[in-house]
Scaffold this active site. Structure first.
Site, mmCIF file in Angstrom:
data_model
loop_
_atom_site.group_PDB
_atom_site.id
_atom_site.type_symbol
_atom_site.label_atom_id
_atom_site.label_comp_id
_atom_site.label_asym_id
_atom_site.label_seq_id
_atom_site.Cartn_x
_atom_site.Cartn_y
_atom_site.Cartn_z
ATOM 1 N N ASP A 146 0.840 -1.202 0.000
ATOM 2 C CA ASP A 146 0.000 0.000 0.000
ATOM 3 C C ASP A 146 0.878 1.256 0.000
ATOM 4 O O ASP A 146 0.639 2.200 -0.763
ATOM 5 C CB ASP A 146 -0.911 -0.041 1.237
ATOM 6 C CG ASP A 146 -1.678 1.241 1.427
ATOM 7 O OD1 ASP A 146 -2.590 1.500 0.619
ATOM 8 O OD2 ASP A 146 -1.358 2.009 2.363
ATOM 9 N N LYS A 158 1.593 4.243 -3.012
ATOM 10 C CA LYS A 158 1.550 5.703 -2.808
ATOM 11 C C LYS A 158 2.850 6.357 -3.264
ATOM 12 O O LYS A 158 2.834 7.405 -3.913
ATOM 13 C CB LYS A 158 1.279 6.000 -1.336
ATOM 14 C CG LYS A 158 -0.143 5.595 -0.912
ATOM 15 C CD LYS A 158 -0.334 5.655 0.586
ATOM 16 C CE LYS A 158 -1.761 5.216 0.967
ATOM 17 N NZ LYS A 158 -1.884 4.935 2.415
#
Lengths: 368, 368
Positions: free
Chosen positions: B222, B226
């Site tokens: 995750d 980003k």
């Protein structure tokens, strides 16, 4: 792609940095008016050609431009609104008279981009007139750099409000100058222990961190204007920047000095007589294990706005600020107990101009 | 005032919060399509009336709406682009297949607003196709909530880049889950001294701070997604989120467990066997007077992107984070040695939805 026509007023520190940034934009609008205090350069009508070079020296040497003395806001608005496309005025001055004329521009369909606080922080009626005129003229007003220079303070607050969050409190250090003064005078590490307040002020003045007359920083009015703007954007009806408590750091005994350059010199000469007052404030905070900082805060529920000295725990974000950084904390319903925080340089030509340039791009995006 | 037509896909935590915010907007666009996994509600053509209520329960009980199973992206794009005004798709899923179809929507003139990271962090070719398709279709793509939820991270980075600043380094804590885990496991005050890593993970899972399968947080992907997005926005050609070093917090010995719910349970059951590894990492940092945190960083000059554990001084901003806050620091040429910092909640339905709603307003402003 529409062509945009730009008028720029002010070629000081921010103005010059802005013109540099403008000249490097890929789809720059066409600069057709460039003005400083008593001189105006215009692209000749009706062709609005040639465009103006984005620096004063080159531009003022161009024989093909129309040259004039200072024009009235009405004359400038009339010139810009005759351009064969949407016009935008960038006000890089701190002139209250020009700010008072924003409604004239906006009603004529000319959008405004500016770091000038005056239009948004003077009488509430002017603030309202500006935004009502923008709607009437189908024009836009962007003023990110009026608070925290290029830091995303205004845009973030507007996003919170427009998406329906409930802002409960805003607090922070809003002056790069006062940030530097207190970070130096009362550092968390205590290394500034021996420094006298008047020495720190003199040093900051020499480094160019203060206004030419440091009283313009120390009286707190710059911070009060910023708080006025933010408070109004969350819906508080703040009549003017002196409608709430603002703690001045100018000793009572020196308030009588006049506002001339001589007054400023006399102020700096005599400031040392009052060092004991500031030392006492600093030491009283130290006794509680804290440091003193100059902050502004808005409590939305109680409608309380205040600007002045406050004590902070040494491990707080405000106490730990470095250099001349600003920090702004937004407490909101959605963000809960941990605020949304924006931090970084809140003064300086380049970062202030960045806020202006980013706003200009946003206005062009909206008009396209 | 133009009328806008909205399709919304996804009614999970973010989707539901978004619909609530949507229903309170003063000039809300007209909701004409609302879909969840296998069900779709549509305002009947050709009138696109009645509009859809902004919550699934009310909407799905409305007999005047057309009901269907899951539609293909092409069918949705075709429906939305036939609406009698500009259409916008809000993708509140984390579906990679839908994200892969953004170009279809954009080329049809349908703008995209989304917190779904997949389109921007998978293959570089998809990222490029998305933005090229937006230009071709004269549509817009806004994705603020793909990084730091509603925090102004993407918009700030785009402002820095578009005004010509040179971003040199980006670093921070990009996962609310991992922020909470390390702030709890290795707090600055040391009060978490006795806590075992597996206990902290279990507690976070119970509090709903982790994904249903905590391995989806602990594998670092995750955060890697980003960082991929931010790196691409500053111009680095990152091929995919596994094209750079990502430190996984899943013990090697447990990597073989399958991805089912049973695998997740087995993982949680066995995680405690490896507590000594994490304790050792924590204590090694403590010996240097530091704390360990899970961070991501982008060094623009060297094109180095990395995600993993790092030690930080106890008085640093990263060490001092609270709860599940994110912090993102932008080092740039204009901001000099003190970075521009954004801090606050980086996860949660309301704040993520706020980023989506604010983006929707910006898209409507640009299309108006």
């Amino acid at each position: 792609m529409s062509q945009f026509y730009l008028g720029v007023i002010g070629v000081g520190g921010v103005g010059t940095a802005f013109l540099q940034q403008l000249s490097r934009l890929p789809d720059a609008p066409k600069l057709i008016l460039l003005a400083r205090s008593s001189q105006t350069l215009l692209a000749p009508t009706p062709t609005y050609l040639p465009g103006i070079a984005a620096d004063w020296k080159t531009a003022s040497a161009n024989p093909d431009l129309t040259k004039s003395g200072a024009l009235s806001p009405e004359e400038i608005a009339s010139y810009l609104s005759s351009a064969p496309g949407r016009a935008i005025l960038v006000d890089n001055t701190s002139d209250p008279a020009l700010a008072a004329s924003y409604p004239v521009f906006l009603r004529a369909g000319i959008s405004i981009v500016t770091p000038n606080k005056k239009g948004f922080s003077s009488d509430l009626s002017l603030f309202r007139n500006i935004f009502a005129s923008a709607i009437k003229g189908n024009a836009h007003v962007y003023h990110e750099s009026t608070v925290g220079a290029g830091l995303p303070v205004i845009s973030t607050l507007l996003d919170l409000v427009s998406t329906g969050d409930e802002v409960t409190r805003i607090e922070g250090v809003f002056s790069g100058t006062l940030s530097f003064l207190f970070n130096t005078f009362a550092p968390v590490g205590g290394s500034g222990a021996g420094r006298k307040w008047s020495e720190v002020v003199a040093e900051a003045k020499e480094l160019g961190y203060t206004e030419p007359d440091p009283r313009d920083d120390l009286n707190g009015m710059d911070v009060a204007r910023k708080l006025t703007i933010l408070a109004r954007l969350v819906g508080l009806e703040v009549q003017s920047p002196d409608a709430f408590p603002v703690e001045s750091l100018i000793p009572k005994e020196l308030e009588g000095l006049d506002s001339s350059a001589e007054g400023a010199k006399a102020f700096m000469d005599r400031l040392g007589e009052f060092d004991a007052q500031m030392t006492e404030i600093k030491e009283s905070a130290e006794k509680e294990g804290k440091v003193v900082r100059y902050v502004g805060s808005i409590d939305v529920a109680s409608k309380e706005v205040r600007v002045g000295l406050q004590k902070f725990d040494k491990d707080s974000a405000i106490a730990g600020l470095k250099g001349s950084d600003n920090i702004i904390s937004f407490y909101t319903k959605r963000y809960g107990s941990n605020p949304l925080i924006i931090q970084g340089a809140g003064a300086g030509g380049d970062v202030t101009a960045m806020g202006v340039t980013a706003d200009l791009l946003k206005v062009m995006h909206r008009l396209r």
